[in-house]
Design a protein around this motif. Sequence first.
Motif, PDB file in Angstrom:
ATOM      1  N   LEU A  10       0.777  -1.064  -0.012  1.00 21.35           N
ATOM      2  CA  LEU A  10       0.015   0.064   0.190  1.00 21.35           C
ATOM      3  C   LEU A  10       0.932   1.218  -0.225  1.00 21.35           C
ATOM      4  O   LEU A  10       0.343   2.428  -0.308  1.00 21.35           O
ATOM      5  N   ASP A  11       2.124   1.038   0.354  1.00 21.93           N
ATOM      6  CA  ASP A  11       2.884   2.164   0.167  1.00 21.93           C
ATOM      7  C   ASP A  11       3.962   2.259  -0.837  1.00 21.93           C
ATOM      8  O   ASP A  11       5.090   3.127  -0.876  1.00 21.93           O
ATOM      9  N   GLY A  12       3.834   1.548  -1.863  1.00 16.64           N
ATOM     10  CA  GLY A  12       4.497   1.342  -3.015  1.00 16.64           C
ATOM     11  C   GLY A  12       5.698   0.563  -2.982  1.00 16.64           C
ATOM     12  O   GLY A  12       6.601   0.702  -3.925  1.00 16.64           O
ATOM     13  N   TRP A  38       0.308  -5.718   8.908  1.00 16.64           N
ATOM     14  CA  TRP A  38      -0.590  -5.915   7.719  1.00 16.64           C
ATOM     15  C   TRP A  38      -1.636  -5.114   7.607  1.00 16.64           C
ATOM     16  O   TRP A  38      -2.652  -5.209   8.419  1.00 16.64           O
ATOM     17  N   HIS A  39      -1.700  -3.805   6.826  1.00 22.32           N
ATOM     18  CA  HIS A  39      -2.567  -2.973   6.715  1.00 22.32           C
ATOM     19  C   HIS A  39      -3.730  -3.516   5.616  1.00 22.32           C
ATOM     20  O   HIS A  39      -3.575  -2.855   4.494  1.00 22.32           O
ATOM     21  N   GLY A  40      -4.278  -4.771   6.040  1.00 21.48           N
ATOM     22  CA  GLY A  40      -5.045  -5.364   4.929  1.00 21.48           C
ATOM     23  C   GLY A  40      -6.372  -4.716   4.679  1.00 21.48           C
ATOM     24  O   GLY A  40      -7.136  -4.144   5.653  1.00 21.48           O
ATOM     25  N   ALA A  45      -7.970  -0.793   5.189  1.00 18.86           N
ATOM     26  CA  ALA A  45      -7.672  -1.364   6.384  1.00 18.86           C
ATOM     27  C   ALA A  45      -8.607  -0.251   7.727  1.00 18.86           C
ATOM     28  O   ALA A  45      -9.015  -0.529   8.514  1.00 18.86           O
ATOM     29  N   TRP A  46      -8.596   0.781   7.012  1.00 18.84           N
ATOM     30  CA  TRP A  46      -9.458   2.140   7.745  1.00 18.84           C
ATOM     31  C   TRP A  46     -10.962   2.088   7.842  1.00 18.84           C
ATOM     32  O   TRP A  46     -11.437   2.963   8.085  1.00 18.84           O
ATOM     33  N   ASP A  47     -11.325   1.210   7.098  1.00 14.00           N
ATOM     34  CA  ASP A  47     -12.781   0.874   6.971  1.00 14.00           C
ATOM     35  C   ASP A  47     -13.322   0.596   8.614  1.00 14.00           C
ATOM     36  O   ASP A  47     -12.847  -0.306   9.091  1.00 14.00           O
ATOM     37  N   LEU A  80      10.550   2.827  14.803  1.00 13.95           N
ATOM     38  CA  LEU A  80      10.039   4.235  14.347  1.00 13.95           C
ATOM     39  C   LEU A  80       9.246   4.054  13.019  1.00 13.95           C
ATOM     40  O   LEU A  80       9.728   3.129  12.297  1.00 13.95           O
ATOM     41  N   TRP A  81       8.372   4.787  12.741  1.00 18.75           N
ATOM     42  CA  TRP A  81       7.369   4.597  11.527  1.00 18.75           C
ATOM     43  C   TRP A  81       8.299   5.290  10.216  1.00 18.75           C
ATOM     44  O   TRP A  81       9.535   5.599  10.556  1.00 18.75           O
ATOM     45  N   ARG A  82       7.642   5.236   9.325  1.00 20.80           N
ATOM     46  CA  ARG A  82       8.508   4.991   7.921  1.00 20.80           C
ATOM     47  C   ARG A  82       8.733   6.558   7.580  1.00 20.80           C
ATOM     48  O   ARG A  82       7.868   7.694   8.035  1.00 20.80           O
ATOM     49  N   ASN A  83       9.831   6.786   6.732  1.00 21.98           N
ATOM     50  CA  ASN A  83       9.961   8.189   6.366  1.00 21.98           C
ATOM     51  C   ASN A  83       9.357   8.031   4.950  1.00 21.98           C
ATOM     52  O   ASN A  83      10.253   8.011   3.709  1.00 21.98           O
ATOM     53  N   ASP A  85       6.455  15.370   4.454  1.00 28.08           N
ATOM     54  CA  ASP A  85       5.868  15.871   5.701  1.00 28.08           C
ATOM     55  C   ASP A  85       5.390  14.661   6.400  1.00 28.08           C
ATOM     56  O   ASP A  85       4.715  14.799   7.443  1.00 28.08           O
ATOM     57  N   HIS A  86       6.019  13.247   6.220  1.00 28.21           N
ATOM     58  CA  HIS A  86       5.488  12.289   7.015  1.00 28.21           C
ATOM     59  C   HIS A  86       6.850  11.176   7.050  1.00 28.21           C
ATOM     60  O   HIS A  86       7.257  10.566   6.398  1.00 28.21           O
ATOM     61  N   TYR A  87       7.526  11.869   8.273  1.00 24.03           N
ATOM     62  CA  TYR A  87       8.969  11.036   8.362  1.00 24.03           C
ATOM     63  C   TYR A  87       9.239  11.102   9.920  1.00 24.03           C
ATOM     64  O   TYR A  87       8.713  11.819  10.729  1.00 24.03           O
TER      65      TYR A  87
HETATM   66  C1  BMA Z   1       0.316   5.030   8.129  1.00 18.85           C
HETATM   67  C2  BMA Z   1       0.877   6.074   7.311  1.00 18.85           C
HETATM   68  C3  BMA Z   1       0.392   5.701   5.775  1.00 18.85           C
HETATM   69  C4  BMA Z   1       0.685   4.310   5.385  1.00 18.85           C
HETATM   70  C5  BMA Z   1       0.205   3.531   6.589  1.00 18.85           C
HETATM   71  C6  BMA Z   1       0.753   2.012   6.370  1.00 18.85           C
HETATM   72  O1  BMA Z   1       0.757   5.395   9.696  1.00 18.85           O
HETATM   73  O2  BMA Z   1       2.149   5.931   7.217  1.00 18.85           O
HETATM   74  O3  BMA Z   1       0.992   6.627   4.927  1.00 18.85           O
HETATM   75  O4  BMA Z   1      -0.155   4.011   4.219  1.00 18.85           O
HETATM   76  O5  BMA Z   1       0.739   3.914   7.999  1.00 18.85           O
HETATM   77  O6  BMA Z   1       2.070   1.910   6.526  1.00 18.85           O
END
Ligand code: BMA
Length: 366
Positions: free
Chosen positions: A96-98, A122-124, A133-135, A320-323, A327-329
């Motif tokens: 989902l993030d490429g 798994w953000h399935g 996944a956010w539904d 730590l979450w993704r870079n 604006d999102h790192y």
């Molecule tokens: C979230 C953000 C989204 C990403 C999701 C799954 O916190 O980083 O952009 O799609 O996690 O990795």
Amino acid sequence: MKNFSVLILAIVLFASCKDKKSDAVSNELAQADVLLENLKSLTKKGVLFGHQDDLAYGNGWAYEDGNSDVKRVVGDYPAVYGWDLGHIELGDTINLDGVPFSKMKQYALEVYKRGGINTFSWHGTSPYNRKTAWDTTATIKHLLKEPKFMAEYHKDLDKVAEFLISLKDENGNTIPVIYRPLHELTGSWFWWGKKQTSPEDFKKFWCLTLDYLKSKGVTNALYAFSTSEVKTKGEFLERYPGDRYVDIIGVDAYHMSSVDGATFSQGLKKTLAILNEVGKEHNKLMALTEIGSEQIPDPKWWTEVLFPTIEEANLSYVLLWRNGRPDHYYVPYPGQTSAKDFEEFYKNPKVLFQKELTAEKIYQKK
Ligand code: BMA
């Protein structure tokens, strides 16, 4: 007759929540258990530093062999590497993030070879309506009641199982990993969330998920049960499926920009105290399975907010979450406001990166 069927069903469901690891122990399971045991002793030395999608992309670069924002700042890789399987269930070639799944597999092998640790979330998409996944439709209830939707979920799990089993080294040994399904389960923003699912249904669903993966031959996974921040032990344990179905307990916690460092730290320390109580009572490894301050605006965040918060928390790792975007790192890159402080944090002997973890030979039986 009807009552009899209900009784049988109840026995089957109950039994399915109790039986993990009762089969003959395979080599791979032994391998995963070695990882778990070694991680338990390593907790006494320090906390492992992890980063989501670390090798895949960072600030101003993507898919360059050997690159990593963490490495660009401190000259070393993280010890734990997070990856996400979201969209594998759709049969897509990228997540989902490429991130291409083929690359993810290659990175996971590279990590294993240098003695690092891979963890998967798994953000399935929803097997009920294929929304994200956010539904927030009450999905699990439908899956448990309606076989056609459960069959969809099984098809999704088949793809997850196939991927996890395919993680092998050159000798054909399956790579032990940490799998963290249905995360942030005490929040209500995912289809498996709190408001959408009763505690009983959640536990049932967790167990049948793990049983299904196991029935498909997944033996290389340690399972992480991870909530969002909780206020009480009761809240943490309300949906806990039982010790046989969990190897690692964790929480996801983010430092939002509207909250000052001291307040964030104070709140998280309370959650970590709860985690420690449960960890002790249930003999589980503990982790901050996701954490971060988006764009790290505080130049001293690493040494003055993060470290003091986790110092006494007996954690195995922090991820730590993704870079992902400018604006999102969540980890610095060279020149970023907190980069100097991150270097200080790196030098702290209680925080372990790849070089220190490599020396521990985490996959070898001690
Ligand atoms: C979230 C953000 C989204 C990403 C999701 C799954 O916190 O980083 O952009 O799609 O996690 O990795």
